[in-house]
Design a protein around this motif. Structure first.
Motif, PDB file in Angstrom:
ATOM      1  N   LYS A  90     -19.369 -56.366 -62.285  1.00  0.00           N
ATOM      2  CA  LYS A  90     -19.438 -57.513 -61.165  1.00  0.00           C
ATOM      3  C   LYS A  90     -17.728 -57.536 -60.573  1.00  0.00           C
ATOM      4  O   LYS A  90     -17.087 -58.038 -61.167  1.00  0.00           O
ATOM      5  CB  LYS A  90     -20.037 -58.865 -61.570  1.00  0.00           C
ATOM      6  CG  LYS A  90     -20.024 -59.580 -60.469  1.00  0.00           C
ATOM      7  CD  LYS A  90     -20.657 -61.068 -60.884  1.00  0.00           C
ATOM      8  CE  LYS A  90     -19.571 -62.156 -60.790  1.00  0.00           C
ATOM      9  NZ  LYS A  90     -20.104 -63.425 -61.538  1.00  0.00           N
ATOM     10  N   GLU A  91     -17.668 -56.899 -59.543  1.00  0.00           N
ATOM     11  CA  GLU A  91     -16.324 -56.552 -58.872  1.00  0.00           C
ATOM     12  C   GLU A  91     -15.773 -57.955 -58.294  1.00  0.00           C
ATOM     13  O   GLU A  91     -16.581 -58.665 -57.578  1.00  0.00           O
ATOM     14  CB  GLU A  91     -16.366 -55.770 -57.760  1.00  0.00           C
ATOM     15  CG  GLU A  91     -16.953 -54.269 -58.104  1.00  0.00           C
ATOM     16  CD  GLU A  91     -16.830 -53.427 -56.928  1.00  0.00           C
ATOM     17  OE1 GLU A  91     -16.410 -53.657 -55.918  1.00  0.00           O
ATOM     18  OE2 GLU A  91     -17.487 -52.190 -57.226  1.00  0.00           O
ATOM     19  N   VAL A  92     -14.220 -58.067 -58.717  1.00  0.00           N
ATOM     20  CA  VAL A  92     -13.662 -59.019 -57.858  1.00  0.00           C
ATOM     21  C   VAL A  92     -12.356 -58.399 -57.456  1.00  0.00           C
ATOM     22  O   VAL A  92     -11.659 -58.189 -58.317  1.00  0.00           O
ATOM     23  CB  VAL A  92     -13.329 -60.328 -58.726  1.00  0.00           C
ATOM     24  CG1 VAL A  92     -12.491 -61.523 -57.775  1.00  0.00           C
ATOM     25  CG2 VAL A  92     -14.636 -61.233 -59.388  1.00  0.00           C
ATOM     26  N   HIS A  93     -11.985 -58.253 -55.980  1.00  0.00           N
ATOM     27  CA  HIS A  93     -10.814 -57.686 -55.758  1.00  0.00           C
ATOM     28  C   HIS A  93     -10.348 -58.392 -54.494  1.00  0.00           C
ATOM     29  O   HIS A  93     -11.078 -58.765 -53.529  1.00  0.00           O
ATOM     30  CB  HIS A  93     -10.901 -56.150 -55.674  1.00  0.00           C
ATOM     31  CG  HIS A  93     -11.940 -55.808 -54.836  1.00  0.00           C
ATOM     32  ND1 HIS A  93     -12.522 -55.909 -53.525  1.00  0.00           N
ATOM     33  CD2 HIS A  93     -13.290 -55.042 -55.399  1.00  0.00           C
ATOM     34  CE1 HIS A  93     -13.600 -55.527 -53.333  1.00  0.00           C
ATOM     35  NE2 HIS A  93     -14.095 -54.850 -54.300  1.00  0.00           N
ATOM     36  N   TYR A  94      -8.820 -57.840 -54.137  1.00  0.00           N
ATOM     37  CA  TYR A  94      -8.427 -58.459 -52.898  1.00  0.00           C
ATOM     38  C   TYR A  94      -8.907 -57.809 -51.786  1.00  0.00           C
ATOM     39  O   TYR A  94      -8.820 -58.623 -50.457  1.00  0.00           O
ATOM     40  CB  TYR A  94      -6.900 -58.149 -52.888  1.00  0.00           C
ATOM     41  CG  TYR A  94      -6.490 -56.825 -52.628  1.00  0.00           C
ATOM     42  CD1 TYR A  94      -6.344 -55.822 -53.871  1.00  0.00           C
ATOM     43  CD2 TYR A  94      -6.276 -56.364 -51.461  1.00  0.00           C
ATOM     44  CE1 TYR A  94      -5.875 -54.486 -53.256  1.00  0.00           C
ATOM     45  CE2 TYR A  94      -5.911 -55.215 -51.019  1.00  0.00           C
ATOM     46  CZ  TYR A  94      -5.596 -54.243 -52.259  1.00  0.00           C
ATOM     47  OH  TYR A  94      -5.363 -52.920 -51.650  1.00  0.00           O
ATOM     48  N   GLN A  96     -11.233 -56.821 -48.531  1.00  0.00           N
ATOM     49  CA  GLN A  96     -12.445 -57.174 -48.037  1.00  0.00           C
ATOM     50  C   GLN A  96     -13.230 -55.874 -47.747  1.00  0.00           C
ATOM     51  O   GLN A  96     -12.725 -54.700 -47.706  1.00  0.00           O
ATOM     52  CB  GLN A  96     -12.115 -57.885 -46.705  1.00  0.00           C
ATOM     53  CG  GLN A  96     -11.306 -56.997 -45.408  1.00  0.00           C
ATOM     54  CD  GLN A  96     -11.342 -57.960 -44.294  1.00  0.00           C
ATOM     55  OE1 GLN A  96     -12.203 -58.745 -43.962  1.00  0.00           O
ATOM     56  NE2 GLN A  96     -10.266 -57.708 -43.467  1.00  0.00           N
ATOM     57  N   HIS A  97     -14.609 -56.182 -47.418  1.00  0.00           N
ATOM     58  CA  HIS A  97     -15.428 -55.235 -47.068  1.00  0.00           C
ATOM     59  C   HIS A  97     -16.558 -55.650 -46.054  1.00  0.00           C
ATOM     60  O   HIS A  97     -16.794 -56.647 -45.732  1.00  0.00           O
ATOM     61  CB  HIS A  97     -16.710 -55.067 -48.223  1.00  0.00           C
ATOM     62  CG  HIS A  97     -16.116 -54.371 -49.583  1.00  0.00           C
ATOM     63  ND1 HIS A  97     -15.312 -53.455 -49.536  1.00  0.00           N
ATOM     64  CD2 HIS A  97     -16.451 -54.573 -50.837  1.00  0.00           C
ATOM     65  CE1 HIS A  97     -14.975 -53.063 -50.820  1.00  0.00           C
ATOM     66  NE2 HIS A  97     -15.995 -53.766 -51.561  1.00  0.00           N
ATOM     67  N   GLY A  98     -16.748 -54.417 -45.306  1.00  0.00           N
ATOM     68  CA  GLY A  98     -17.635 -54.481 -44.282  1.00  0.00           C
ATOM     69  C   GLY A  98     -19.008 -53.532 -44.648  1.00  0.00           C
ATOM     70  O   GLY A  98     -18.537 -52.477 -45.150  1.00  0.00           O
ATOM     71  N   PRO A 130     -16.948 -62.316 -55.543  1.00  0.00           N
ATOM     72  CA  PRO A 130     -17.601 -61.536 -56.706  1.00  0.00           C
ATOM     73  C   PRO A 130     -18.664 -60.947 -56.183  1.00  0.00           C
ATOM     74  O   PRO A 130     -19.373 -61.580 -55.099  1.00  0.00           O
ATOM     75  CB  PRO A 130     -17.880 -62.706 -57.645  1.00  0.00           C
ATOM     76  CG  PRO A 130     -17.070 -63.838 -57.497  1.00  0.00           C
ATOM     77  CD  PRO A 130     -16.497 -63.778 -55.908  1.00  0.00           C
ATOM     78  N   GLN A 131     -18.861 -59.782 -56.312  1.00  0.00           N
ATOM     79  CA  GLN A 131     -19.798 -58.963 -55.755  1.00  0.00           C
ATOM     80  C   GLN A 131     -20.686 -57.918 -56.659  1.00  0.00           C
ATOM     81  O   GLN A 131     -19.984 -57.262 -57.570  1.00  0.00           O
ATOM     82  CB  GLN A 131     -19.440 -57.966 -54.598  1.00  0.00           C
ATOM     83  CG  GLN A 131     -18.169 -57.295 -54.905  1.00  0.00           C
ATOM     84  CD  GLN A 131     -17.253 -56.833 -53.667  1.00  0.00           C
ATOM     85  OE1 GLN A 131     -17.186 -55.635 -53.532  1.00  0.00           O
ATOM     86  NE2 GLN A 131     -16.614 -57.700 -53.148  1.00  0.00           N
ATOM     87  N   TRP A 132     -21.858 -57.840 -56.478  1.00  0.00           N
ATOM     88  CA  TRP A 132     -22.829 -57.130 -57.343  1.00  0.00           C
ATOM     89  C   TRP A 132     -23.826 -56.385 -56.417  1.00  0.00           C
ATOM     90  O   TRP A 132     -24.294 -57.043 -55.693  1.00  0.00           O
ATOM     91  CB  TRP A 132     -23.112 -57.898 -58.762  1.00  0.00           C
ATOM     92  CG  TRP A 132     -23.843 -57.063 -59.623  1.00  0.00           C
ATOM     93  CD1 TRP A 132     -23.504 -56.522 -60.523  1.00  0.00           C
ATOM     94  CD2 TRP A 132     -25.486 -57.193 -59.727  1.00  0.00           C
ATOM     95  NE1 TRP A 132     -24.715 -55.929 -61.245  1.00  0.00           N
ATOM     96  CE2 TRP A 132     -25.784 -56.397 -60.749  1.00  0.00           C
ATOM     97  CE3 TRP A 132     -26.508 -57.850 -58.994  1.00  0.00           C
ATOM     98  CZ2 TRP A 132     -27.160 -56.017 -61.115  1.00  0.00           C
ATOM     99  CZ3 TRP A 132     -27.664 -57.728 -59.415  1.00  0.00           C
ATOM    100  CH2 TRP A 132     -28.135 -56.880 -60.544  1.00  0.00           C
TER     101      TRP A 132
HETATM  102 MN    MN Z   1     -16.122 -53.775 -53.901  1.00  0.00          MN
END
Ligand code: MN
Ligand code: UGY
Length: 154
Positions: A90-94, A96-98, A130-132
């Motif tokens: 479960k990622e957490v990082h600086y 950003q994503h589209g 947080p992304q999954w």
């Molecule tokens: Mn990511």
């Protein structure tokens, strides 16, 4: 350009698109973050010609469309999941994503919210969200992911 192909245009490059048939085009337009003594070059490529990259600890297949070298201030990842596969981390990082879901369906978790998603859906993920993802359909999931890289986030 054919189906599955892409182009990167360096900052301030004059360009136009002409299309003789109906087609879908995804465009990421952004202000370039210059670095002294570094320049980017025009790139025209095709996803299926990009090598599969190592993904330690993960099962999805990963291709990157741009060089990972310093001049490039973002990249586009193409990520494939077979039905039932999911992100182990479960990622957490600086960064950003589209994200644009190109094929398949599944569930995206952002923070404490869970979103059923399918081909055609787009997601923006802010820094540190947080992304999954889990691929839940009967066919593979393919998504296209914008990611800012190689620059200080501050
Ligand atoms: Mn990511
Ligand atoms: O590279 C990434 O940050 C990617 N694995 N994130 C994601 O799929 N949400």
């Amino acid at each position: 350009m054919q189906v599955d192909s892409y182009a990167y245009l360096p900052p301030n490059q004059d360009h136009y698109f002409k299309c003789d048939a109906s087609a879908s085009l995804v465009a990421f337009e952004r202000r370039y973050a210059y670095l002294e003594n570094h320049v980017t070059e025009q790139i025209v490529g095709s996803t299926d010609k990009q090598p599969l990259l190592e993904t330690p600890g993960e099962v999805f297949e990963l291709r990157k469309l741009l060089p990972t070298s310093l001049p490039y201030d973002f990249n586009i990842h193409i990520m494939d999941f077979q039905p039932g596969e999911f992100l182990n981390v479960k990622e957490v990082h600086y960064n950003q994503h589209g994200l644009l879901l190109l094929e398949g369906q599944g569930i995206y978790r952002l923070g404490d919210s869970w979103y059923p998603v399918q081909a055609g859906d787009a997601i923006w993920m802010a820094p540190f969200v947080p992304q999954w993802y889990a691929a839940l359909g009967k066919t593979r999931t393919r998504y296209l992911l914008y990611k800012d890289v190689n620059r200080s986030p501050l």
